[in-house]
Design an enzyme around this catalytic site. Structure first.
Site, mmCIF file in Angstrom:
data_model
loop_
_atom_site.group_PDB
_atom_site.id
_atom_site.type_symbol
_atom_site.label_atom_id
_atom_site.label_comp_id
_atom_site.label_asym_id
_atom_site.label_seq_id
_atom_site.Cartn_x
_atom_site.Cartn_y
_atom_site.Cartn_z
ATOM 1 N N CYS A 1 -64.216 -6.256 35.835
ATOM 2 C CA CYS A 1 -65.369 -6.756 36.180
ATOM 3 C C CYS A 1 -64.603 -7.718 34.909
ATOM 4 O O CYS A 1 -65.421 -8.650 34.424
ATOM 5 C CB CYS A 1 -66.335 -7.016 36.748
ATOM 6 S SG CYS A 1 -66.971 -7.755 37.396
ATOM 7 N N CYS B 1 -68.165 -10.483 35.505
ATOM 8 C CA CYS B 1 -68.482 -10.750 34.526
ATOM 9 C C CYS B 1 -68.566 -10.796 33.468
ATOM 10 O O CYS B 1 -69.864 -10.772 32.309
ATOM 11 C CB CYS B 1 -68.567 -8.927 34.708
ATOM 12 S SG CYS B 1 -69.322 -8.701 36.757
ATOM 13 N N ASP B 2 -67.426 -9.557 32.620
ATOM 14 C CA ASP B 2 -67.730 -9.471 31.322
ATOM 15 C C ASP B 2 -65.884 -11.340 30.973
ATOM 16 O O ASP B 2 -66.556 -10.790 29.651
ATOM 17 C CB ASP B 2 -66.599 -9.051 31.352
ATOM 18 C CG ASP B 2 -67.683 -7.473 31.119
ATOM 19 O OD1 ASP B 2 -68.918 -8.230 31.787
ATOM 20 O OD2 ASP B 2 -67.361 -6.349 31.739
#
Ligand SMILES: Cc1cc2nc3c(=O)[nH]c(=O)nc-3n(C[C@H](O)[C@H](O)[C@H](O)COP(=O)(O)OP(=O)(O)OC[C@H]3O[C@@H](n4cnc5c(N)ncnc54)[C@H](O)[C@@H]3O)c2cc1C
Lengths: 221, 321
Positions: free
Chosen positions: B148, B151-152
């Site tokens: 992701c 997200c990261d």
């Protein structure tokens, strides 16, 4: 122009009208200097608190009100604590601005605190309520991580089931890089329980409860 | 500084004992179906274990969904769809049903320990990123291995990254990662780049990226965190270690149908088989979106198929009562 869109305000107001029962005090620890995110956090919380007369915002200063900060375990800002009826502390902490997906976490937490309970199933609540030693849960997030609210909510619900012993923190990783670094956060959500147990990803609530219990076992037992 | 604030997702504390329609999955197909059934005044519950909007929520920017001439952030589109369903009275439960009995009439779905009856069920559980299944992938998950980017991505500022998979997803998300990373290498198993042209060009423009084709990923290596990826050239058989501080994996998707595998007819890859009206082999159960066998896996297509399933359900329920 405020920070919240009008249509979002309307939606939140409806949700609050329908779902809030008791009063909720949002306690914000802030400081004027060297805190890029304090000002916007205060702004959004001010707007939010205006959407229901059950919600009040109480802003304290990390240095000036250092005794209060100590009492709530606040060592960095911005920090948000939700207090219920008679200023009851439910163990819910946010470090960093609750923006992006985490704003929905804050809304859901406010509703839970106002009702004095979450929707955590009774069986899990009983297991958590039986704990008699301190538990500290940290959940690292980024505001753009759609999986993160579930992890933070799980931790906050667990704290609510036993706030005397359990405190659960959301930590916005990009605002506290030294912490993200210290705990080797390269992916979110990442949950750390009592500095002993850690896991990545959003687990089902039942599994998080088990992780909390496992963090309490004697080493080697 | 700019901030966005997602208002979606306050909990539904009290679920009812029965609904006209239970939708499993809250991506574009499930949310569209819910918009239609709620608006037709059928009581509707969406059970969703993922983010509001499903996979869309993990996509940084969407440009091919009609109605947004400048494109739209995936997170925002997902939220807007959920808000729209909520506005017509759709209720939401987050999590995964513990038990599902599709053949029963009414159908029974257990959510958070509570048995919920449903007159009709729409399955819209979509897909989940495929794993590479190489050594180190699981070990370094959350320590440099990610599925992701939205997200990261921020954790990889000024790092060299490796992205596995030169399909549209991989190349698109690499464009986003280029905001943070110092350098991005996209490794692809096939000898050609599969992604759409426009995405390739944009990625090249970042000046940080390159492609390495015809490579098999053998292992992800590291100590505390990822330090590199071992690949094998499929022509020369030569192996080498590419240094990387992080690995993002975009090697395709697989259906999320384990929960119904013994109750519904699936194709050989695990996708749900349906007729032209999206009916499954079980009466009163429809499937919609990416989880359907042979589906075009795009948001607009998922929205279309959610619409069809919902309207079919409306007909079915009105003929039944
Ligand atoms: C990186 C990437 C980029 C993309 N970019 C684009 C693009 O630019 N344009 C475009 O049109 N499409 C794009 N797509 C494709 C698009 O995301 C999908 O086609 C679309 O999301 C499919 O919608 P869906 O509702 O069928 O399933 P999904 O979006 O997969 O949603 C399914 C939902 O069901 C939930 N679920 C699964 N199992 C259960 C269960 N047992 N119980 C409860 N809930 C469950 C999941 O958690 C998820 O929230 C992209 C996909 C990826 C991976």
């Amino acid at each position: 122009m405020g920070m919240l869109k009008d249509e979002d305000k309307k939606y939140i107001r409806e949700q609050f009208d329908e779902k809030l029962k008791g009063p909720v005090k949002i306690l914000l620890f802030s400081q004027k200097l060297e805190c890029e995110y304090c000002q916007p956090t205060e702004e959004i919380l001010t707007e939010l608190s205006e959407l229901s007369d059950k919600i009040t915002l109480d802003v304290r200063n990390l240095q000036i009100d250092s005794d209060d900060a100590k009492q709530f375990g606040v060592d960095k800002v911005p920090a948000i604590i939700l207090l219920g009826e008679q200023d009851k502390d439910y163990g819910i902490r946010f470090f960093g601005i609750p923006s992006g997906y985490e704003f929905s976490t804050l809304l859901a937490d406010i509703i839970d605190v106002s009702n004095g309970k979450s929707d955590l199933p009774e069986k899990m609540v009983d297991k958590i309520a039986a704990i008699k030693t301190p538990v500290h849960i940290k959940v690292f997030v980024t505001p753009t991580c759609p999986y993160c609210p579930n992890a933070v909510r799980a931790a906050h619900k667990i704290a609510m089931a036993n706030p005397r012993y359990i405190k659960a923190q959301m930590i916005e990783s990009t605002e506290f890089p030294h912490l993200a670094n210290k705990y080797a956060v390269y992916g979110v959500p990442k949950t750390i329980i009592n500095e002993r147990v850690q896991f990545e990803g959003a687990m089902p609530e039942a599994a998080v409860v088990e992780q909390v219990l496992s963090a309490l076992e004697e080493p080697g037992a | 500084m700019e901030f966005s604030f997602s208002v979606t997702g306050p909990p539904k504390v009290d679920l009812k004992d029965s609904y006209d329609v239970v939708v499993i999955g809250g991506g574009p197909s499930g949310l569209t179906a819910a918009i239609y059934t709620s608006r037709a005044q059928l009581s509707t519950l969406v059970v969703n274990k993922g983010a509001p909007g499903g996979l869309v929520a993990t996509t940084e920017w969407i440009e091919n969904y009609p109605g947004f001439p400048d494109g739209v952030a995936g997170a925002e589109l997902g939220r807007a769809m959920q808000n729209q369903a909520q506005r017509f009275g759709t209720e939401f439960a987050s999590g995964e049903p513990e038990e599902i009995h599709l053949a029963a009439d009414p159908k029974v779905i257990r959510v958070a320990g509570q048995d919920i009856k449903a007159r009709a069920v729409i399955i819209a559980t979509g897909t989940t990123p495929k794993k590479l299944n190489v050594p180190g992938e699981r070990e370094f998950y959350g320590r440099g291995v990610s599925y992701c980017a939205t997200c990261d991505g921020p954790f990889f500022a000024d790092k060299e990254l490796l992205v596995v998979g030169a399909g549209s997803s991989g190349v698109q998300e690499s464009g986003f990662l280029a905001k943070f990373a110092s350098k991005i290498t996209i490794v692809e198993f096939l000898p050609t780049i599969q992604a759409e042209r426009i995405l390739i060009e944009r990625f090249k423009k970042t000046g940080k990226g390159s492609f390495l084709l015809n490579q098999e990923v053998l292992a992800i290596e590291g100590e505390e965190t990822v330090t590199g990826v071992r690949v094998r050239d499929r022509d020369s058989n030569e192996e080498k270690l590419i240094p990387a501080g992080g690995v993002f994996i975009y090697v395709g998707l697989e259906p999320q149908t384990e929960a119904f595998a013994d109750q519904l007819k699936l194709d050989q890859w695990g996708y749900i088989e349906v007729d032209s009206n999206l009916r499954t082999n079980v009466e009163g159960v429809w499937a919609a979106g990416d989880v359907v066998s042979g589906a075009t896996r795009q948001i607009a297509a998922a929205v279309g198929s959610g619409t069809i399933a919902a309207i079919e359900v409306e007909h079915y329920l009105s003929s039944k009562s």
